[in-house]
Design an enzyme around this catalytic site. Structure first.
Site, short mmCIF file in Angstrom:
data_model
loop_
_atom_site.label_atom_id
_atom_site.label_comp_id
_atom_site.label_asym_id
_atom_site.label_seq_id
_atom_site.Cartn_x
_atom_site.Cartn_y
_atom_site.Cartn_z
N CYS A 108 -12.10 3.12 -29.10
CA CYS A 108 -13.41 3.70 -29.34
C CYS A 108 -14.18 3.90 -28.05
CB CYS A 108 -14.19 2.81 -30.30
SG CYS A 108 -13.27 2.57 -31.80
N PRO A 142 4.87 -5.20 -0.51
CA PRO A 142 4.90 -4.03 -1.38
C PRO A 142 4.82 -4.42 -2.85
CG PRO A 142 7.12 -4.56 -0.64
CD PRO A 142 6.19 -5.53 0.05
N GLY A 146 0.76 -1.25 0.00
CA GLY A 146 0.00 0.00 0.00
C GLY A 146 0.78 1.28 0.00
N TYR A 203 -9.10 5.10 -12.83
CA TYR A 203 -9.09 5.82 -11.55
C TYR A 203 -8.93 7.32 -11.73
CZ TYR A 203 -7.32 1.14 -10.39
OH TYR A 203 -7.11 -0.21 -10.29
N ARG A 230 3.62 -1.61 -5.76
CA ARG A 230 3.88 -0.36 -6.47
C ARG A 230 5.19 0.32 -6.06
NH1 ARG A 230 -0.67 2.84 -7.97
NH2 ARG A 230 -1.77 1.67 -6.34
N1 LLP Z 1 -1.33 -6.99 -0.72
C1 LLP Z 1 -2.63 -7.09 -1.02
C2 LLP Z 1 -3.47 -8.05 -0.29
C3 LLP Z 1 -3.17 -6.28 -2.04
O1 LLP Z 1 -4.46 -6.38 -2.33
C4 LLP Z 1 -2.34 -5.37 -2.73
C5 LLP Z 1 -2.86 -4.53 -3.80
C6 LLP Z 1 -0.98 -5.32 -2.38
C7 LLP Z 1 -0.51 -6.13 -1.37
C8 LLP Z 1 0.01 -4.41 -3.06
O2 LLP Z 1 -0.28 -3.08 -2.89
P1 LLP Z 1 0.75 -1.94 -3.35
O3 LLP Z 1 1.97 -2.01 -2.48
O4 LLP Z 1 1.07 -2.15 -4.77
O5 LLP Z 1 -0.04 -0.69 -3.14
N2 LLP Z 1 -4.76 -1.28 -9.75
C9 LLP Z 1 -4.60 -0.28 -8.72
C10 LLP Z 1 -3.98 -0.86 -7.46
C11 LLP Z 1 -4.73 -2.04 -6.91
C12 LLP Z 1 -4.09 -2.63 -5.68
C13 LLP Z 1 -4.71 -3.91 -5.29
N3 LLP Z 1 -4.09 -4.57 -4.19
C14 LLP Z 1 -3.79 0.88 -9.26
O6 LLP Z 1 -3.40 0.84 -10.43
O7 LLP Z 1 -3.58 1.86 -8.56
#
Ligand code: LLP
Length: 433
Positions: free
Chosen positions: A357, A283, A243, A325, A285
């Site tokens: 489209c 992690p 997150g 988004y 992103r």
């Molecule tokens: N762990 C779980 C259980 C998750 O659901 C997620 C992301 C992560 C870890 C990794 O989160 P990060 O560190 O990447 O924030 N498509 C969206 C993001 C969806 C995230 C879903 N879950 C976007 O493009 O912003």
């Protein structure tokens, strides 16, 4: 994080490490995802260092970018993985079979087949999200005589202050088990011979830039760990999820603002002090987002009323985040206009769109850009996470190729799809096949 910048201008040409992007476009075509190997490794190591005071495993969230070469690269650095489907688990097997033992499995809808796959692989931890799932997992583990280490993914009822589609930690969301149900469910799990109660897990959302929600969630998790231990459970793992957000708005490509990793680490680690647990982090992103960009070519310029459009050869199917988004991605030219030309013609406002489209196929509205011409190359920055992994074949568009750059060399890590690739799984009789 002190890091070398993966993307920078040298003599007016945007480079990934030592390679000019224009050369990559020439060699591999566009649209093209370009990743910096050095940036990924550096981001992984910086993250790892930030939490080094606590025994931990970084379980890279495969959904952010599931390319096998990137999984292999991260596994080589010692990463475990966070998967949410059998498909992602198969990718871990393919890229780094031994990393299955460092893999956690999350998700609200695990199927019997997916559970069996994960049980046979002996994964590190199942993050269970409901009572019904716990019952099914107990049944499958018993049937296969495979012990499943389990954590409940609890819903801490914390507001993550991010886009509503990617916030997951509040009561009204489908994710996790409400805190007040947790103790009873752990008691239930402990009765099962083939379930081993091992941890507590949480994930409150994605692209979170304020740290308070993380520490609130972790305080609630720490309190739960204490009461579970008082109930006699052996809680060894805390999984804090993913997150951590990244900065999508730069004033200049060289700025590359980075998340405050030490502060994030304090927010997560502080509440765990004295608990003596092994921390799992997921992690996605933060590791790969800023390490990748999408390279595209301007196909056409057109105007309608007062609006000026740049039509790119990339579209919402290639990078969905702006359409889905309203996400912001910097758009920069691959070659800077010469200063003299720059002075004469300042930036202009463009709507940057793709060929699909749908009116929603738009990367940026009213974006101030240097006056780009047809045939010019542009880069959409910070597209390493949730770029290719969210890409689709809408409008029967083959998905982009992907390239991994390391120093002076560039390696194709996924070839461009062809129309034939797209049609292959279809069963209709086809006169030309
Ligand atoms: N762990 C779980 C259980 C998750 O659901 C997620 C992301 C992560 C870890 C990794 O989160 P990060 O560190 O990447 O924030 N498509 C969206 C993001 C969806 C995230 C879903 N879950 C976007 O493009 O912003």
């Amino acid at each position: 994080m002190t890091q070398s910048l993966p993307f920078h201008y040298r003599r007016s040409a945007l480079h990934c490490e030592q390679v000019p992007l224009a050369r990559l476009a020439h060699r591999f075509g566009t649209p093209l995802y370009v990743y910096s190997r050095t940036a990924i490794v550096e981001r992984y190591r910086a993250f790892d260092r930030a939490v080094r005071s606590q025994p931990h495993t970084l379980c890279y969230s495969v959904k952010a970018n599931s390319n096998l070469s990137l999984l292999q690269l991260l596994a080589g650095e010692g990463a475990g993985f966070d998967v949410v489907s059998g498909g992602e688990l198969e990718r871990v097997f393919a890229a780094a079979p031994r990393a299955a033992r460092r893999t956690v499995f999350s998700g609200v809808g695990k199927t019997t087949a997916e559970m069996d796959l994960a049980l046979r692989a002996g994964i590190l931890l199942f993050n269970v999200e409901s009572e019904a799932e716990l019952e099914l997992l107990a049944a499958r583990a018993t049937r296969l005589r495979k012990k499943a280490r389990v954590a409940l993914r609890v819903n801490p009822d914390v507001r993550a202050e991010t886009h509503p589609y990617i916030a997951t930690g509040q009561r009204q969301h489908k994710f996790g088990v409400p805190m007040i149900q947790a103790r009873a469910l752990y008691r239930r799990a402990a009765q099962e011979k083939y379930l081993e109660v091992a941890g507590v897990s949480v994930h409150i959302g994605s692209q979170i830039l304020r740290l308070a929600p993380f520490s609130t969630a972790m305080r609630r998790v720490a309190a739960l760990v204490r009461s579970l231990r008082a109930d006699g459970h052996h809680i060894r793992y805390v999984d804090s999820g993913g997150g951590l957000g990244i900065e999508y708005r730069h004033s200049h490509v060289d700025a590359g603002a980075s998340p405050a990793l030490p502060a994030y680490a304090r927010a997560i680690l502080g509440p765990l002090r004295g608990l003596n647990v092994h921390l799992l982090l997921e992690p996605g992103r933060a590791l790969v987002g800023p390490a990748g960009l999408l390279l595209a070519r301007v196909l056409y310029r057109k105007s309608s009323g007062r609006r000026r459009f740049l039509v790119l050869d990339a579209a919402m199917n290639d990078l969905m985040r702006p359409a889905l988004y309203g996400a912001y991605h910097e758009i920069v030219p691959a070659v800077l206009a010469s200063p003299s030309r720059n002075e004469k013609r300042a930036t202009r406002s463009f709507d940057v769109v793709g060929p699909i489209c749908e009116t929603g196929d738009i990367f940026a509205r009213n974006r101030q850009l240097s006056p780009l011409q047809e045939g010019d190359l542009v880069a959409l920055l910070d597209a390493g996470a949730y770029g290719m992994s969210l890409a689709s074949n809408y409008n029967s568009r083959p998905r982009p190729a992907e390239v991994l750059v390391s120093g002076r060399s560039a390696r194709l890590i996924r070839r461009r799809e062809t129309a034939r690739d797209l049609m292959r799984p279809e069963l209709a009789s086809h006169p030309n096949r």
